[in-house]
Write a protein that holds these residues in place. Structure first.
Motif, PDB file in Angstrom:
ATOM      1  N   MET A  40     -16.498 -12.678 -26.773  1.00 53.11           N
ATOM      2  CA  MET A  40     -17.047 -13.784 -25.992  1.00 53.11           C
ATOM      3  C   MET A  40     -16.418 -13.947 -24.602  1.00 53.11           C
ATOM      4  SD  MET A  40     -15.662 -16.934 -28.300  1.00 53.11           S
ATOM      5  CE  MET A  40     -14.025 -16.882 -29.027  1.00 53.11           C
ATOM      6  N   LEU A  89      -5.830 -22.955 -19.576  1.00 51.37           N
ATOM      7  CA  LEU A  89      -5.448 -23.636 -20.814  1.00 51.37           C
ATOM      8  C   LEU A  89      -6.036 -22.932 -22.020  1.00 51.37           C
ATOM      9  CD1 LEU A  89      -5.896 -27.412 -19.864  1.00 51.37           C
ATOM     10  CD2 LEU A  89      -4.022 -25.835 -19.350  1.00 51.37           C
ATOM     11  N   GLU A  90      -5.194 -22.652 -23.008  1.00 50.73           N
ATOM     12  CA  GLU A  90      -5.670 -22.002 -24.230  1.00 50.73           C
ATOM     13  C   GLU A  90      -5.098 -22.763 -25.425  1.00 50.73           C
ATOM     14  OE1 GLU A  90      -8.040 -19.667 -25.112  1.00 50.73           O
ATOM     15  OE2 GLU A  90      -7.347 -20.637 -26.955  1.00 50.73           O
ATOM     16  N   PHE A  91      -5.968 -22.996 -26.402  1.00 48.77           N
ATOM     17  CA  PHE A  91      -5.593 -23.789 -27.573  1.00 48.77           C
ATOM     18  C   PHE A  91      -5.041 -22.906 -28.692  1.00 48.77           C
ATOM     19  CE2 PHE A  91      -5.824 -27.401 -30.221  1.00 48.77           C
ATOM     20  CZ  PHE A  91      -6.391 -27.050 -31.436  1.00 48.77           C
ATOM     21  N   GLY A 117      -2.224 -25.312 -25.581  1.00 48.88           N
ATOM     22  CA  GLY A 117      -2.376 -26.667 -26.098  1.00 48.88           C
ATOM     23  C   GLY A 117      -3.793 -27.158 -25.905  1.00 48.88           C
ATOM     24  N   PRO A 118      -4.096 -28.323 -26.508  1.00 46.23           N
ATOM     25  CA  PRO A 118      -5.445 -28.869 -26.375  1.00 46.23           C
ATOM     26  C   PRO A 118      -5.699 -29.444 -24.982  1.00 46.23           C
ATOM     27  CG  PRO A 118      -4.097 -30.253 -27.814  1.00 46.23           C
ATOM     28  CD  PRO A 118      -3.243 -29.118 -27.389  1.00 46.23           C
ATOM     29  N   SER A 119      -6.841 -29.142 -24.411  1.00 43.55           N
ATOM     30  CA  SER A 119      -7.158 -29.563 -23.034  1.00 43.55           C
ATOM     31  C   SER A 119      -7.057 -31.077 -22.884  1.00 43.55           C
ATOM     32  CB  SER A 119      -8.558 -29.090 -22.663  1.00 43.55           C
ATOM     33  OG  SER A 119      -9.486 -29.449 -23.682  1.00 43.55           O
ATOM     34  N   ASP A 141     -14.954 -22.927 -19.975  1.00 42.52           N
ATOM     35  CA  ASP A 141     -15.406 -21.860 -20.885  1.00 42.52           C
ATOM     36  C   ASP A 141     -14.746 -22.012 -22.247  1.00 42.52           C
ATOM     37  OD1 ASP A 141     -15.293 -18.207 -20.921  1.00 42.52           O
ATOM     38  OD2 ASP A 141     -16.812 -19.623 -21.634  1.00 42.52           O
ATOM     39  N   HIS A 142     -14.396 -23.263 -22.612  1.00 42.60           N
ATOM     40  CA  HIS A 142     -13.737 -23.491 -23.894  1.00 42.60           C
ATOM     41  C   HIS A 142     -14.719 -24.045 -24.908  1.00 42.60           C
ATOM     42  CE1 HIS A 142     -13.770 -27.236 -21.851  1.00 42.60           C
ATOM     43  NE2 HIS A 142     -12.689 -27.804 -22.372  1.00 42.60           N
ATOM     44  N   TRP A 143     -14.292 -24.829 -25.844  1.00 38.58           N
ATOM     45  CA  TRP A 143     -15.228 -25.367 -26.841  1.00 38.58           C
ATOM     46  C   TRP A 143     -16.318 -26.136 -26.122  1.00 38.58           C
ATOM     47  CZ3 TRP A 143     -10.591 -27.435 -30.046  1.00 38.58           C
ATOM     48  CH2 TRP A 143     -10.099 -26.388 -30.847  1.00 38.58           C
ATOM     49  N   LYS A 144     -17.567 -25.872 -26.514  1.00 38.01           N
ATOM     50  CA  LYS A 144     -18.701 -26.402 -25.740  1.00 38.01           C
ATOM     51  C   LYS A 144     -18.795 -27.915 -25.841  1.00 38.01           C
ATOM     52  CE  LYS A 144     -18.701 -22.217 -25.045  1.00 38.01           C
ATOM     53  NZ  LYS A 144     -17.764 -21.811 -23.956  1.00 38.01           N
ATOM     54  N   ASP A 169     -19.646 -22.138 -18.074  1.00 41.32           N
ATOM     55  CA  ASP A 169     -20.277 -21.011 -18.762  1.00 41.32           C
ATOM     56  C   ASP A 169     -21.061 -21.530 -19.973  1.00 41.32           C
ATOM     57  OD1 ASP A 169     -19.186 -18.079 -20.621  1.00 41.32           O
ATOM     58  OD2 ASP A 169     -20.948 -18.373 -19.363  1.00 41.32           O
ATOM     59  N   ASN A 170     -22.033 -20.741 -20.439  1.00 38.75           N
ATOM     60  CA  ASN A 170     -22.721 -20.977 -21.719  1.00 38.75           C
ATOM     61  C   ASN A 170     -23.547 -22.258 -21.780  1.00 38.75           C
ATOM     62  OD1 ASN A 170     -19.599 -19.970 -22.761  1.00 38.75           O
ATOM     63  ND2 ASN A 170     -21.394 -18.636 -23.019  1.00 38.75           N
ATOM     64  N   GLU A 199     -23.306 -12.705 -22.395  1.00 39.30           N
ATOM     65  CA  GLU A 199     -22.534 -11.485 -22.144  1.00 39.30           C
ATOM     66  C   GLU A 199     -22.935 -10.326 -23.064  1.00 39.30           C
ATOM     67  OE1 GLU A 199     -21.225 -14.518 -22.450  1.00 39.30           O
ATOM     68  OE2 GLU A 199     -19.767 -14.634 -24.060  1.00 39.30           O
TER      69      GLU A 199
HETATM   70  O1  LIG Z   1     -16.894 -20.463 -28.104  1.00 37.07           O
HETATM   71  C1  LIG Z   1     -16.893 -19.914 -27.015  1.00 37.07           C
HETATM   72  N1  LIG Z   1     -15.879 -20.045 -26.162  1.00 37.07           N
HETATM   73  C2  LIG Z   1     -14.738 -20.859 -26.539  1.00 37.07           C
HETATM   74  C3  LIG Z   1     -13.626 -19.985 -27.083  1.00 37.07           C
HETATM   75  C4  LIG Z   1     -12.361 -20.675 -26.799  1.00 37.07           C
HETATM   76  N2  LIG Z   1     -11.252 -20.065 -26.363  1.00 37.07           N
HETATM   77  N3  LIG Z   1     -10.362 -21.021 -26.163  1.00 37.07           N
HETATM   78  C5  LIG Z   1     -10.925 -22.188 -26.488  1.00 37.07           C
HETATM   79  C6  LIG Z   1     -10.314 -23.453 -26.363  1.00 37.07           C
HETATM   80  C7  LIG Z   1     -10.724 -24.559 -27.080  1.00 37.07           C
HETATM   81  C8  LIG Z   1     -10.123 -25.779 -26.898  1.00 37.07           C
HETATM   82  C9  LIG Z   1      -9.110 -25.889 -25.986  1.00 37.07           C
HETATM   83  N4  LIG Z   1      -8.307 -26.917 -25.606  1.00 37.07           N
HETATM   84  C10 LIG Z   1      -7.459 -26.394 -24.682  1.00 37.07           C
HETATM   85  N5  LIG Z   1      -7.682 -25.132 -24.469  1.00 37.07           N
HETATM   86  C11 LIG Z   1      -8.705 -24.778 -25.271  1.00 37.07           C
HETATM   87  C12 LIG Z   1      -9.297 -23.554 -25.450  1.00 37.07           C
HETATM   88  N6  LIG Z   1     -12.194 -22.004 -26.906  1.00 37.07           N
HETATM   89  C13 LIG Z   1     -18.005 -18.994 -26.615  1.00 37.07           C
HETATM   90  C14 LIG Z   1     -18.901 -18.591 -27.594  1.00 37.07           C
HETATM   91  C15 LIG Z   1     -19.937 -17.709 -27.277  1.00 37.07           C
HETATM   92  C16 LIG Z   1     -20.899 -17.281 -28.321  1.00 37.07           C
HETATM   93  C17 LIG Z   1     -22.237 -17.091 -28.001  1.00 37.07           C
HETATM   94  C18 LIG Z   1     -23.154 -16.688 -28.970  1.00 37.07           C
HETATM   95  C19 LIG Z   1     -22.719 -16.474 -30.265  1.00 37.07           C
HETATM   96  F1  LIG Z   1     -23.576 -16.048 -31.199  1.00 37.07           F
HETATM   97  C20 LIG Z   1     -21.367 -16.652 -30.590  1.00 37.07           C
HETATM   98  C21 LIG Z   1     -20.476 -17.053 -29.627  1.00 37.07           C
HETATM   99  C22 LIG Z   1     -20.068 -17.200 -25.973  1.00 37.07           C
HETATM  100  C23 LIG Z   1     -19.164 -17.609 -24.999  1.00 37.07           C
HETATM  101  O2  LIG Z   1     -19.256 -17.140 -23.712  1.00 37.07           O
HETATM  102  C24 LIG Z   1     -18.144 -18.506 -25.301  1.00 37.07           C
HETATM  103  O3  LIG Z   1     -17.304 -18.896 -24.289  1.00 37.07           O
END
Ligand SMILES: O=C(NCCc1nnc(-c2ccc3[nH]cnc3c2)[nH]1)c1cc(-c2ccc(F)cc2)cc(O)c1O
Ligand SMILES: [Mg+2]
Length: 214
Positions: A40, A89-91, A117-119, A141-144, A169-170, A199
């Motif tokens: 992703m 930021l990455e959780f 950590g959490p955003s 680009d984190h949790w939608k 993104d997304n 992507e």
């Molecule tokens: O979930 C996504 N991205 C999020 C990952 C993440 N990586 N880190 C976090 C975080 C979450 C809280 C946070 N709080 C602080 N930092 C944080 C970081 N979240 C994502 C999913 C898809 C996707 C599309 C179609 C599908 F069939 C399956 C999947 C495509 C994308 O481009 C994405 O960006």
């Protein structure tokens, strides 16, 4: 215990990319995701739109929400002018561990601050932790379901200034309906949709660029 997808992606970077060459890291990840395993990352098609917005803004301070494996971190940091900083930021600690090594392989560690950590907890600490007054550019680009609360949090913490650019993104896939509804109807933002594809696929997706009007 086998390897994870982020670990296999990192191995592909270490095998196929040249240390200190960000473009070769980007190419190695795109090749891996297109020919071996989907992941992703924002990818090459949306990545080119990201590049053009970052180049246009030319940010001194930038924020990325959701590092994952560091692909977009490398895309953004490679375009930053000397003396500028990208905070990402990455959780998820496993994602952060891989991202740190991908960013290091690209030789961009001096431009990037990776914070785990959490955003929702970290955004209010940005001024104290990093002496940031405001962000010129934010990549969401984190949790939608965190896009909207975190955009509001950035406003409330006065971390946006007149002209700050948010790029999300997304907004189609997986989709961020509440965020789009808010940002497109708010008088405090001027928004534009860049149609693209999820992507490495033919599925529709896109980026929403929003300028904060103050
Ligand atoms: O979930 C996504 N991205 C999020 C990952 C993440 N990586 N880190 C976090 C975080 C979450 C809280 C946070 N709080 C602080 N930092 C944080 C970081 N979240 C994502 C999913 C898809 C996707 C599309 C179609 C599908 F069939 C399956 C999947 C495509 C994308 O481009 C994405 O960006
Ligand atoms: Mg994404």
């Amino acid at each position: 215990t086998g390897s994870t997808r982020p670990q296999r992606l990192l191995r592909a970077v270490q095998k196929n990319a040249t240390q200190g060459d960000p473009q070769s890291v980007i190419n190695a990840i795109d090749h891996f995701c297109r020919h071996k395993e989907w992941a992703m990352n924002v990818g090459d098609e949306k990545g080119s739109i990201l590049d053009s917005v970052v180049s246009e803004v030319n940010p001194s301070t930038a924020l990325e929400l959701g590092t994952y494996c560091g692909y977009s971190t490398v895309r953004i940091a490679r375009l930053l002018p000397p003396g500028s900083q990208l905070i990402t930021l990455e959780f998820n600690p496993a994602y952060a561990a891989v991202a740190k090594q991908v960013i290091g392989w690209a030789g961009l560690q001096d431009k990037v601050q990776l914070v785990e950590g959490p955003s929702g907890d970290l955004i209010p600490q940005m001024k104290d932790l990093f002496g940031v007054q405001s962000f010129d550019f934010v990549f969401l680009d984190h949790w939608k379901d965190r896009y909207l609360p975190d955009a509001k949090l950035l406003e409330e913490c006065s971390l946006l200034r007149k002209g700050s650019v948010l790029l999300a993104d997304n907004v189609i896939c997986p989709g961020t309906p509440e965020y789009l509804e808010y940002i497109r109807n708010s008088p405090r933002y001027e928004s534009r949709y860049f149609k693209s594809h999820l992507e490495y696929t033919k599925v529709e997706d896109g980026l929403e660029k929003s300028v904060f009007l103050g």
